[in-house]
Write an enzyme that holds these catalytic residues in place. Structure first.
Site, PDB file in Angstrom:
ATOM      1  N   GLU A  97       0.765  -1.094  -0.120  1.00  0.00           N
ATOM      2  CA  GLU A  97      -0.074   0.153  -0.135  1.00  0.00           C
ATOM      3  C   GLU A  97       0.822   1.223   0.000  1.00  0.00           C
ATOM      4  O   GLU A  97       1.821   1.363   0.743  1.00  0.00           O
ATOM      5  CB  GLU A  97      -1.099  -0.028   1.218  1.00  0.00           C
ATOM      6  N   GLY A  98       0.429   2.134  -0.876  1.00  0.00           N
ATOM      7  CA  GLY A  98       1.254   3.057  -0.776  1.00  0.00           C
ATOM      8  C   GLY A  98       0.416   4.557  -0.901  1.00  0.00           C
ATOM      9  O   GLY A  98      -0.659   4.483  -0.858  1.00  0.00           O
ATOM     10  N   THR A  99       1.136   5.755  -1.396  1.00  0.00           N
ATOM     11  CA  THR A  99       0.346   6.890  -1.526  1.00  0.00           C
ATOM     12  C   THR A  99      -0.345   7.024  -2.847  1.00  0.00           C
ATOM     13  O   THR A  99      -1.230   7.689  -2.614  1.00  0.00           O
ATOM     14  CB  THR A  99       1.423   8.222  -1.855  1.00  0.00           C
ATOM     15  N   PHE A 100      -0.032   6.210  -3.663  1.00  0.00           N
ATOM     16  CA  PHE A 100      -0.864   6.475  -5.003  1.00  0.00           C
ATOM     17  C   PHE A 100      -1.384   5.224  -5.346  1.00  0.00           C
ATOM     18  O   PHE A 100      -2.138   5.038  -6.444  1.00  0.00           O
ATOM     19  CB  PHE A 100       0.275   6.559  -6.170  1.00  0.00           C
ATOM     20  N   SER A 101      -1.030   4.162  -4.771  1.00  0.00           N
ATOM     21  CA  SER A 101      -1.717   2.675  -5.151  1.00  0.00           C
ATOM     22  C   SER A 101      -1.852   1.700  -4.036  1.00  0.00           C
ATOM     23  O   SER A 101      -1.080   1.840  -3.136  1.00  0.00           O
ATOM     24  CB  SER A 101      -1.205   2.273  -6.355  1.00  0.00           C
ATOM     25  N   LYS A 165      -2.384  -3.890  -9.182  1.00  0.00           N
ATOM     26  CA  LYS A 165      -2.103  -2.799  -8.785  1.00  0.00           C
ATOM     27  C   LYS A 165      -3.424  -1.878  -8.905  1.00  0.00           C
ATOM     28  O   LYS A 165      -3.509  -1.194 -10.147  1.00  0.00           O
ATOM     29  CB  LYS A 165      -0.725  -1.889  -9.556  1.00  0.00           C
ATOM     30  N   ASP A 252      13.319   5.815  -7.653  1.00  0.00           N
ATOM     31  CA  ASP A 252      12.719   5.414  -6.447  1.00  0.00           C
ATOM     32  C   ASP A 252      13.550   4.057  -6.195  1.00  0.00           C
ATOM     33  O   ASP A 252      12.838   3.124  -6.033  1.00  0.00           O
ATOM     34  CB  ASP A 252      11.161   5.257  -6.419  1.00  0.00           C
TER      35      ASP A 252
END
Lengths: 481, 676
Positions: A97-101, A165, A252
């Site tokens: 889980e991340g900021t955009f997805s 994703k 990244d």
């Protein structure tokens, strides 16, 4: 207690995509559900827990259960979308889980219907499983069912896993397009996680990627021999060379974005959510000038001819310097921290250097870097005032630092590696020539000046990576190509 | 005013009062003062007057610009009326003359060896002659005096507490009278008025800073003769005033005159400070390298060193001489001075804001600074994060001390004197903290190893950073620090992952959890990270229930009736509300469980946990929507909002992306390629 990565991970703006994957992978490896794993932790804490144990125990379970429940709901929503589009994926779990997805693991139920050139698993399976299968070399054109059956020893129910994703609907189409476009450009690069497909349902964009078997970096980085290191970085640099060849900066690079499988000695680069094309949105920076003209510019600069400042402006109306700083804390190159406006693919090489330093120093993460300033101080602690000053000037900035632990000359990387190995004094004095070679290689990655920093291609051609590793990986490459 | 008549000379506004000019500049006398005067007998009359005077002086000491800005700095100075520190003007002059020329000199040093030699020679000379000096400090603030005298003694000189014949040097903060004045002094009522006669000579001599002041005084004293002192005009002209209230010593009783008469040297405080600066600034270099044959190399080295030391010297100068923002070379309006150790990265051409600025407070004598630095940590830990010390009391002690210190520093009046004292302390302590990380590790090494620890793990052991690490020392340090077998795994997982909030000691951790109240960290002074973390823990643990309640309240009672509830201690509120919701949701979830598909079937968790689950699901996820270009409080709410849906359903927004996506379709297998 309080070692639940969950809450913190959620707070971390730089954790995206597969960041949480290791946790799951880890728990898989340990044969435990995440919940049980957390419970186990309380035991290790001993007496400390006592009266709180029940409560905190409940809490961690609660965390896990909560995740499961909401995840299930999310997954159900996704499945609805799939169904609507006639797609069949069985959602299994959330793995990142991340900021955009958010990334889920799922079983590709219609695998057999499609062309699966992206899938390296059958090929790998052929290569890695017992010799009898070798004769089925052209597995691609064979009946998949046979192939699947033949692999039944390897995995119990031959499921084909994919990573799904789900890009948050709050991400702009531009951003999504950028990521998918770059991935599309990079198709065919074996070390870059390929894109199986992607589709949009209203504002929901979903990308289907192969699920690549890998281990958590934290599980293996400490046990790596120099040879292992070579294999690892060869694989990583191959990926980067391909990416950089396309003029793309990944931005990244970090262990969690390079899914590495120790058994296959292969990794794939994932998460191009921050990637950009080199030169896009960049403007002139002093570091692009010829050294002599740069020198005159520095010498005639305003700040240079001013007394050393004793303070900083209170209400500064000037605009702040703008540059792309996307990346993960602790892995940002100095020029990123200095807001260089003409960043190159070399920023990825620095990040690789940080990974290597992590491995050689056996410390993860090596840089803590709560923010850019702390990151800068950490880098300066290693490299020292003098080099930092030069590095800063390269990008048209003046570096002043009165922090006592930032020495004039800093420390040599070899020193740092040496301390961290802290081999018992008996072994300690004369480090392995191989380690020394590795450190030399590391120094070329962690070069403050991006222009002097090694390129991915040069890295692959270097003695450190080219020699013995080639013989080992060549057949594999042939196989894949 | 009362009918009681005050002697003319004591009435500040009287035309012929010597203080008229000054008093006129002062703001109107306050009611308090008037009343005080009423109550006072004649004997005390001079007092309110002086009060007024001093107020005037303090007002005047600050330049108009400063006054207007009313900076904290300015106020600090105003407060110090007692012992007449160098005035703003003096400081300005000094800053301009002394500092600038010093820097220039030092700049040139890099180029010319002679200049450096001169400085060395000068240093040598003073080093030699200092032991013979006997200082007497006059009109010098106590703390400054103590500091100076300490320094002076370190060079072999001596301080005399009382003025006597033995004294060779008088150090004063007052302007030093000229020779001519001392002669004339007897004839004149106030020393300041003497300056008229010395004005011409004053202009030729530029070395004595007091002379420069004198010019203004003379100007002022001239105006005094016209009886119409247009203060505002003078203010416009000069900007800065120096109106030192002369001690009413009748001429030759003044110690400065006496000193002159007795052939003693009179130094202005600033001069001593400058000497102190210069003496300590090319430290050791001069001595160690004096005999060096390769002059040019030494000069270069020294020059470089200077460059390195520049910033720290500047900081010290600033402390002594006041902020140099009065310096015309700095065009920017106002500076926030660096107080501790700082990192400052700025645009070379000063076109943009500084890229990085951070000023870390000076660490206490037994503290490590707050900035990242190497620590000895066991394998798998971040070397820039101090490893949690296993013994909780050690941490507790540390935290308590820090908290106390912080509280103390908050209370302490931020006078300039206090700052100087602190700085001096910090400076003397500076060498200590750098060695500390290692010491602490050694200390930690003696701590009993937790039973769970598997095997001895080598520790990352950088040398104490300040000792500029000879390759020899680290290995020794390494050996010292290897000892502690530490738990490297927490629950089978290395503790240092990217996601670990690594600054948390186990003690803090346990505090966080154990405190049911909403202020786990408040009991100890905690670092920034810890603070941030504390918040996260709160949000995640006690938070969800709480937030949940709030949202519920919002929906139920939008009029804000819930505000009263909010005042109920959070913990209690949570408990109560949680119970309510518990009962409520319990049913829901069990129902849904029955209806739900495979997912729930797999789930073998207890009902109670299910409840919590649902509870926390409502945890709002705030964020930013790039498409609506707005921040939202809850993701789930936002994405079903009208604005967002409109964006989602507008095909134009997706045109470009769709074009790309059309190329990304999954290709079906050729029908003939396999059995399907």
């Amino acid at each position: 207690m309080a070692k639940r990565p969950g809450p913190i991970a959620e707070e971390n703006p730089f954790l995206r995509g597969t960041d949480l994957a290791p946790v799951t992978a880890l728990s898989e490896k340990l044969g435990l559900s995440p919940g049980t794993r957390y419970e186990e932790q309380h035991d290790t804490d001993g007496e400390d827990v006592s009266e709180e144990s029940q409560r905190s125990g409940d809490e961690s379970e609660e965390d896990e259960v909560e995740v499961d429940e909401s995840v299930q709901e999310e997954m159900a929503k996704l499945e609805d979308i799939f169904e609507e589009r006639g797609l069949r994926y069985r959602m299994i779990d959330r793995i990142g889980e991340g900021t955009f997805s958010t990334v889920y693991k799922a079983e590709d139920l219609h695998y057999e219907y499609y062309q699966n050139d992206w899938d390296i698993e059958p090929k790998d399976a052929l290569k890695w499983t017992s010799p009898p299968f070798k004769r089925r070399r052209n597995g691609e054109s064979q009946s998949s069912t046979t192939l699947v059956d033949s692999q039944s020893q390897r995995r119990q129910r031959q499921p084909r896993y994919v990573a799904i994703k789900k890009i948050y609907v709050t991400s702009s189409p531009m951003r999504i397009q950028n990521e998918l476009e770059l991935l599309h450009d990079l198709r065919g690069c074996k070390a870059v996680c390929p894109l199986i497909t992607a589709f949009r349902h209203q504002d929901q964009v979903v990308a289907i990627l192969p699920h690549f078997r890998h281990q958590d970096f934290r599980m293996f980085y400490r046990g790596m021999t120099v040879f292992d290191i070579k294999i690892y970085f060869r694989s990583l640099f191959e990926a980067l060379a391909a990416v950089h060849k396309h003029g793309i900066i990944h931005r990244d690079i970090k262990p969690t974005n390079f899914l590495y499988d120790i058994d296959r000695q292969r990794g794939v680069l994932v998460d191009f959510g921050l990637a950009e094309r080199e030169g896009s949105d960049s403007s002139h920076c002093l570091c692009q000038d010829h050294p002599t003209s740069r020198k005159t510019k520095i010498e005639s600069s305003k700040a240079r001819n001013q007394p050393i400042p004793t303070g900083f402006p209170k209400n500064d109306p000037r605009p702040s310097r703008r540059a792309n700083r996307a990346g993960t804390r602790g892995f940002r190159a100095p020029e990123v921290l200095l807001k260089c406006t003409a960043q190159t693919t070399k920023i990825d090489i620095w990040s690789v250097g940080v990974i290597m330093l992590t491995i050689l120093a056996q410390r993860f993460p090596f840089f803590n870097s709560a923010d850019d300033i702390e990151a800068m101080i950490e880098i300066a602690t290693i490299f020292g005032q003098q080099k930092m000053r030069q590095c800063a000037m390269l990008h048209g900035t003046m570096f002043e630092c009165t922090i006592p632990t930032v020495g004039k000359h800093g420390f040599a990387l070899s020193q740092i590696v040496h301390w961290s190995s802290a081999r018992a004094p008996d072994e300690g004095e004369d480090p392995d020539p191989e380690v020394r070679e590795a450190v030399k290689f590391l120094e070329q990655c962690l070069e403050l000046d991006p222009r002097k920093r090694m390129s991915a291609r040069a890295a692959l051609a270097s003695d450190f990576l080219a020699k013995e590793t080639l013989s080992d990986t060549e057949p594999e490459e042939m196989d894949v190509l | 005013m009362t009918s009681r008549r005050v002697p003319l000379s004591n009435v500040p506004n009287a035309a012929n009062s010597p203080f008229r000019a000054v008093a006129a500049a002062a703001s109107k006398r306050s009611r308090d003062q008037l009343e005080a005067q009423e109550d006072l007998s004649y004997d005390y009359h001079p007092h309110p007057k002086r009060q007024a005077l001093e107020e005037a002086r303090t007002n005047l000491r600050v330049s108009p610009r400063k006054q207007a800005l009313q900076s904290a700095e300015g106020r600090l100075f105003n407060r110090r009326t007692a012992n007449a520190p160098p005035t703003a003007f003096e400081r300005k002059l000094l800053a301009a003359r002394g500092e600038r020329s010093q820097q220039r000199v030092e700049r040139q040093e890099k180029a010319s060896n002679e200049a450096l030699d001169t400085v060395r020679q000068w240093q040598k000379h003073y080093k030699k002659s200092f032991p013979g000096f006997i200082f007497y400090f006059e009109s010098v603030p106590e703390d400054v005096r103590v500091r100076c005298s300490r320094w002076v003694r370190s060079l072999g000189a001596r301080e005399e507490k009382f003025f006597s014949k033995e004294v060779t040097h008088v150090v004063t903060s007052r302007p030093i009278p000229l020779d001519s004045e001392s002669r004339d002094a007897t004839d004149l009522v106030t020393p300041s008025s003497t300056s008229t006669s010395s004005q011409s000579t004053a202009q030729t001599r530029t070395i004595n800073p007091s002379l420069l002041d004198r010019q203004h005084e003379s100007f002022q004293s001239k105006s005094r003769f016209t009886f119409e002192a247009p203060v505002s005009k003078r203010a416009q002209l000069n900007g800065i005033h120096d109106v030192e209230p002369r001690k009413m010593n009748a001429s030759n009783t003044d110690i400065l005159y006496r000193a002159k008469e007795m052939g003693m040297k009179t130094w202005h405080m600033e001069k001593l400070q400058r000497i102190m600066n210069t003496m300590s600034n090319i430290p050791n270099d001069a001595q160690t390298l004096a005999g060096n044959n390769t002059r040019s190399r030494t000069a270069n080295a020294a020059g470089k060193m200077d460059k390195e030391a520049d910033l720290s010297r500047m900081l010290r100068n600033e402390r002594l001489n006041g902020p140099s923002d009065r310096d015309a070379t700095i065009a920017l309006s106002e500076l926030i001075p660096f107080k501790g150790s700082c990192l400052y990265i700025r645009d070379m051409d000063e076109r943009s804001k500084p890229i990085m600025v951070r000023d870390y407070p000076k660490p206490g004598p037994n503290e490590v600074g707050e900035w990242p630095q190497f620590h000895s940590v066991s394998v798998g830990k971040c070397p820039f994060v101090e490893e949690p010390v296993t013994r909780a009391e050690l941490v507790a002690r540390e935290e308590a001390r820090r908290a106390k210190e912080r509280a103390a520093s908050r209370e302490a009046p931020r006078t300039r004197a206090a700052t100087i004292r602190e700085d001096a302390e910090a400076e003397s302590a500076r060498s200590v903290p750098q060695r500390r990380p290692l010491e602490e590790i050694k200390d930690a090494g003696n701590a009993p190893a937790p039973p769970s620890a598997a095997m001895p793990i080598p520790a990352f052991c950088p040398p104490p950073p300040a000792t500029t690490a000879r390759p020899g020392s680290p290995s020794k340090a390494a050996r010292d620090a290897v000892i502690p077998p530490r738990p490297k795994l927490f629950g089978g997982e290395p503790a240092a992952s990217g996601m670990q909030p690594s600054n948390i000691t186990s003690a803090i951790r346990s505090q966080m959890i154990s405190s049911t109240a909403a202020q786990p960290g408040a009991k100890a002074g905690t670092s920034k990270e810890v603070h941030g973390l504390k918040r996260k823990v709160l949000e995640k643990n006690s938070g969800p229930a709480l937030i949940n309640i709030h949202t519920r309240q919002k929906s139920i009672d939008p009029a804000g009736n819930g505000r009263a509830e909010r005042n109920i201690p959070a913990a209690r509120q949570t408990r109560r509300q949680a119970q309510e919701t518990l009962i409520h949701i319990d049913e829901e979830s069990t129902q849904s469980e029955e209806e739900e598909d495979v997912w729930i079937a797999e789930d073998v968790r207890s009902k109670r946990q299910q409840v919590r689950k649902v509870l926390e699901k409502k945890d709002p996820k705030p964020g930013y929507c790039e498409n609506c270009r707005e921040k939202y409080d809850d993701f789930d709410d936002h994405i079903v909002g009208r604005k967002h849906r409109k964006f989602a359903l507008t095909p134009e927004n997706w045109k470009d992306l769709d074009q790309l996506l059309s190329q990304l379709g999954r290709r079906l297998k050729e029908p003939d390629s396999d059995g399907f």
